[in-house]
Design a protein around this motif. Structure first.
Motif, PDB file in Angstrom:
ATOM      1  N   ASN A  97      41.568  42.727  32.352  1.00  0.00           N
ATOM      2  CA  ASN A  97      40.917  43.661  33.275  1.00  0.00           C
ATOM      3  C   ASN A  97      40.081  42.915  34.299  1.00  0.00           C
ATOM      4  O   ASN A  97      40.149  43.190  35.503  1.00  0.00           O
ATOM      5  N   GLU A  98      39.290  41.958  33.835  1.00  0.00           N
ATOM      6  CA  GLU A  98      38.433  41.203  34.750  1.00  0.00           C
ATOM      7  C   GLU A  98      39.266  40.359  35.710  1.00  0.00           C
ATOM      8  O   GLU A  98      38.955  40.272  36.898  1.00  0.00           O
ATOM      9  N   LEU A  99      40.344  39.769  35.215  1.00  0.00           N
ATOM     10  CA  LEU A  99      41.209  38.969  36.079  1.00  0.00           C
ATOM     11  C   LEU A  99      41.838  39.833  37.168  1.00  0.00           C
ATOM     12  O   LEU A  99      41.852  39.459  38.342  1.00  0.00           O
ATOM     13  N   SER A 100      42.338  41.003  36.801  1.00  0.00           N
ATOM     14  CA  SER A 100      42.951  41.875  37.815  1.00  0.00           C
ATOM     15  C   SER A 100      41.903  42.343  38.822  1.00  0.00           C
ATOM     16  O   SER A 100      42.193  42.435  40.018  1.00  0.00           O
ATOM     17  N   ARG A 101      40.671  42.590  38.365  1.00  0.00           N
ATOM     18  CA  ARG A 101      39.602  42.997  39.288  1.00  0.00           C
ATOM     19  C   ARG A 101      39.342  41.892  40.321  1.00  0.00           C
ATOM     20  O   ARG A 101      39.259  42.150  41.522  1.00  0.00           O
ATOM     21  N   VAL A 102      39.241  40.658  39.863  1.00  0.00           N
ATOM     22  CA  VAL A 102      38.969  39.545  40.772  1.00  0.00           C
ATOM     23  C   VAL A 102      40.150  39.335  41.722  1.00  0.00           C
ATOM     24  O   VAL A 102      39.960  39.107  42.922  1.00  0.00           O
ATOM     25  N   MET A 103      41.358  39.438  41.200  1.00  0.00           N
ATOM     26  CA  MET A 103      42.543  39.241  42.043  1.00  0.00           C
ATOM     27  C   MET A 103      42.606  40.267  43.164  1.00  0.00           C
ATOM     28  O   MET A 103      42.876  39.925  44.312  1.00  0.00           O
ATOM     29  N   ILE A 104      42.348  41.528  42.853  1.00  0.00           N
ATOM     30  CA  ILE A 104      42.458  42.564  43.883  1.00  0.00           C
ATOM     31  C   ILE A 104      41.231  42.555  44.798  1.00  0.00           C
ATOM     32  O   ILE A 104      41.313  42.939  45.970  1.00  0.00           O
ATOM     33  N   HIS A 105      40.101  42.066  44.291  1.00  0.00           N
ATOM     34  CA  HIS A 105      38.881  41.953  45.086  1.00  0.00           C
ATOM     35  C   HIS A 105      39.127  41.102  46.334  1.00  0.00           C
ATOM     36  O   HIS A 105      38.740  41.477  47.444  1.00  0.00           O
ATOM     37  N   GLY A 106      39.787  39.971  46.147  1.00  0.00           N
ATOM     38  CA  GLY A 106      40.097  39.105  47.284  1.00  0.00           C
ATOM     39  C   GLY A 106      40.966  39.804  48.312  1.00  0.00           C
ATOM     40  O   GLY A 106      40.728  39.693  49.525  1.00  0.00           O
ATOM     41  N   ILE A 107      41.966  40.535  47.850  1.00  0.00           N
ATOM     42  CA  ILE A 107      42.858  41.268  48.763  1.00  0.00           C
ATOM     43  C   ILE A 107      42.088  42.341  49.527  1.00  0.00           C
ATOM     44  O   ILE A 107      42.281  42.523  50.735  1.00  0.00           O
ATOM     45  N   LEU A 108      41.192  43.039  48.836  1.00  0.00           N
ATOM     46  CA  LEU A 108      40.410  44.086  49.500  1.00  0.00           C
ATOM     47  C   LEU A 108      39.502  43.491  50.590  1.00  0.00           C
ATOM     48  O   LEU A 108      39.312  44.107  51.635  1.00  0.00           O
ATOM     49  N   HIS A 109      38.976  42.296  50.346  1.00  0.00           N
ATOM     50  CA  HIS A 109      38.210  41.622  51.408  1.00  0.00           C
ATOM     51  C   HIS A 109      39.104  41.380  52.618  1.00  0.00           C
ATOM     52  O   HIS A 109      38.698  41.624  53.757  1.00  0.00           O
ATOM     53  N   TYR A 110      40.339  40.927  52.391  1.00  0.00           N
ATOM     54  CA  TYR A 110      41.269  40.686  53.492  1.00  0.00           C
ATOM     55  C   TYR A 110      41.579  41.975  54.253  1.00  0.00           C
ATOM     56  O   TYR A 110      41.881  41.934  55.441  1.00  0.00           O
ATOM     57  N   CYS A 111      41.499  43.106  53.557  1.00  0.00           N
ATOM     58  CA  CYS A 111      41.753  44.413  54.182  1.00  0.00           C
ATOM     59  C   CYS A 111      40.516  44.946  54.907  1.00  0.00           C
ATOM     60  O   CYS A 111      40.560  46.042  55.468  1.00  0.00           O
ATOM     61  N   ASP A 115      31.066  43.721  50.630  1.00  0.00           N
ATOM     62  CA  ASP A 115      30.300  44.043  49.425  1.00  0.00           C
ATOM     63  C   ASP A 115      28.880  43.491  49.488  1.00  0.00           C
ATOM     64  O   ASP A 115      28.289  43.127  48.485  1.00  0.00           O
ATOM     65  N   LYS A 116      28.315  43.453  50.685  1.00  0.00           N
ATOM     66  CA  LYS A 116      26.960  42.899  50.862  1.00  0.00           C
ATOM     67  C   LYS A 116      25.861  43.931  50.607  1.00  0.00           C
ATOM     68  O   LYS A 116      24.808  43.590  50.096  1.00  0.00           O
ATOM     69  N   THR A 117      26.103  45.185  50.970  1.00  0.00           N
ATOM     70  CA  THR A 117      25.095  46.225  50.751  1.00  0.00           C
ATOM     71  C   THR A 117      25.468  47.041  49.515  1.00  0.00           C
ATOM     72  O   THR A 117      26.600  46.964  49.011  1.00  0.00           O
ATOM     73  N   ASP A 118      24.533  47.831  49.033  1.00  0.00           N
ATOM     74  CA  ASP A 118      24.804  48.686  47.870  1.00  0.00           C
ATOM     75  C   ASP A 118      25.953  49.650  48.162  1.00  0.00           C
ATOM     76  O   ASP A 118      26.814  49.876  47.312  1.00  0.00           O
ATOM     77  N   ARG A 119      25.956  50.229  49.346  1.00  0.00           N
ATOM     78  CA  ARG A 119      27.014  51.171  49.713  1.00  0.00           C
ATOM     79  C   ARG A 119      28.375  50.478  49.780  1.00  0.00           C
ATOM     80  O   ARG A 119      29.374  50.979  49.279  1.00  0.00           O
ATOM     81  N   GLU A 120      28.410  49.314  50.419  1.00  0.00           N
ATOM     82  CA  GLU A 120      29.660  48.547  50.503  1.00  0.00           C
ATOM     83  C   GLU A 120      30.136  48.127  49.117  1.00  0.00           C
ATOM     84  O   GLU A 120      31.330  48.199  48.809  1.00  0.00           O
ATOM     85  N   ASN A 121      29.200  47.703  48.283  1.00  0.00           N
ATOM     86  CA  ASN A 121      29.538  47.279  46.930  1.00  0.00           C
ATOM     87  C   ASN A 121      30.120  48.443  46.125  1.00  0.00           C
ATOM     88  O   ASN A 121      31.093  48.273  45.382  1.00  0.00           O
ATOM     89  N   ALA A 122      29.537  49.631  46.282  1.00  0.00           N
ATOM     90  CA  ALA A 122      30.039  50.812  45.578  1.00  0.00           C
ATOM     91  C   ALA A 122      31.449  51.168  46.043  1.00  0.00           C
ATOM     92  O   ALA A 122      32.316  51.512  45.226  1.00  0.00           O
ATOM     93  N   GLU A 123      31.692  51.072  47.346  1.00  0.00           N
ATOM     94  CA  GLU A 123      33.028  51.352  47.876  1.00  0.00           C
ATOM     95  C   GLU A 123      34.038  50.321  47.371  1.00  0.00           C
ATOM     96  O   GLU A 123      35.162  50.664  46.983  1.00  0.00           O
ATOM     97  N   MET A 124      33.642  49.050  47.357  1.00  0.00           N
ATOM     98  CA  MET A 124      34.517  47.984  46.854  1.00  0.00           C
ATOM     99  C   MET A 124      34.852  48.237  45.387  1.00  0.00           C
ATOM    100  O   MET A 124      36.020  48.153  44.989  1.00  0.00           O
ATOM    101  N   ARG A 125      33.863  48.565  44.582  1.00  0.00           N
ATOM    102  CA  ARG A 125      34.091  48.807  43.147  1.00  0.00           C
ATOM    103  C   ARG A 125      35.016  50.006  42.945  1.00  0.00           C
ATOM    104  O   ARG A 125      35.898  49.982  42.092  1.00  0.00           O
TER     105      ARG A 125
END
Length: 136
Positions: A97-111, A115-125
């Motif tokens: 689960n953690e590995l898939s979260r990290v893998m897709i996290h990078g892709i979402l940044h590219y999109c 995830d710098k603010t609380d709101r951005e972090n909540a949307e990313m999660r």
């Protein structure tokens, strides 16, 4: 094209499934898939990159270098398997689960997700959880 590279004693056992999942995520986000390289490494390898390129002397689970141009997603995603294992324990989730979260996290940044603010972090999660649910 998505490729998986190994700089540590680790190997994915489901590369085809993960590659399709990542491709589908990129498409659903309205982007096209370019060259995406995942490099799985250990803490020492990633710490060296963190110090050399970002001037940070700290351990991290992921460093991504974004080469996206317009709607064509491309980049290098370095993931520390050591950090993913530790974080999975700390967050009381499975390693997978953690590995898939990290893998897709990078892709979402590219999109374009941040995830710098609380709101951005909540949307990313929220996006991470949504796409992880599509993997299982």
């Amino acid at each position: 094209m998505i490729s998986f590279n190994y700089e540590t004693n680790f190997e994915l056992d489901n590369e085809d499934k993960l590659s399709s999942w990542i491709s589908n995520t990129i498409s659903e986000e309205g982007f096209k898939e370019g060259d995406i390289n995942y490099i799985f490494c250990d803490d020492a390898y990633l710490l060296n990159l963190n110090m050399e390129f970002l001037d940070h002397d700290t351990l991290t689970d992921i460093i991504s270098f974004d080469y996206t141009m317009g709607k064509l997603i491309s980049g290098d995603v370095y993931i520390s398997i050591d950090r993913v294992r530790e974080n999975a324990k700390d967050f009381n989730v499975s390693f997978e689960n953690e590995l898939s979260r990290v893998m897709i996290h990078g892709i979402l940044h590219y999109c374009g997700y941040k995830d710098k603010t609380d709101r951005e972090n909540a949307e990313m999660r929220s996006k991470e959880n949504y796409y992880i649910s599509k993997l299982t």
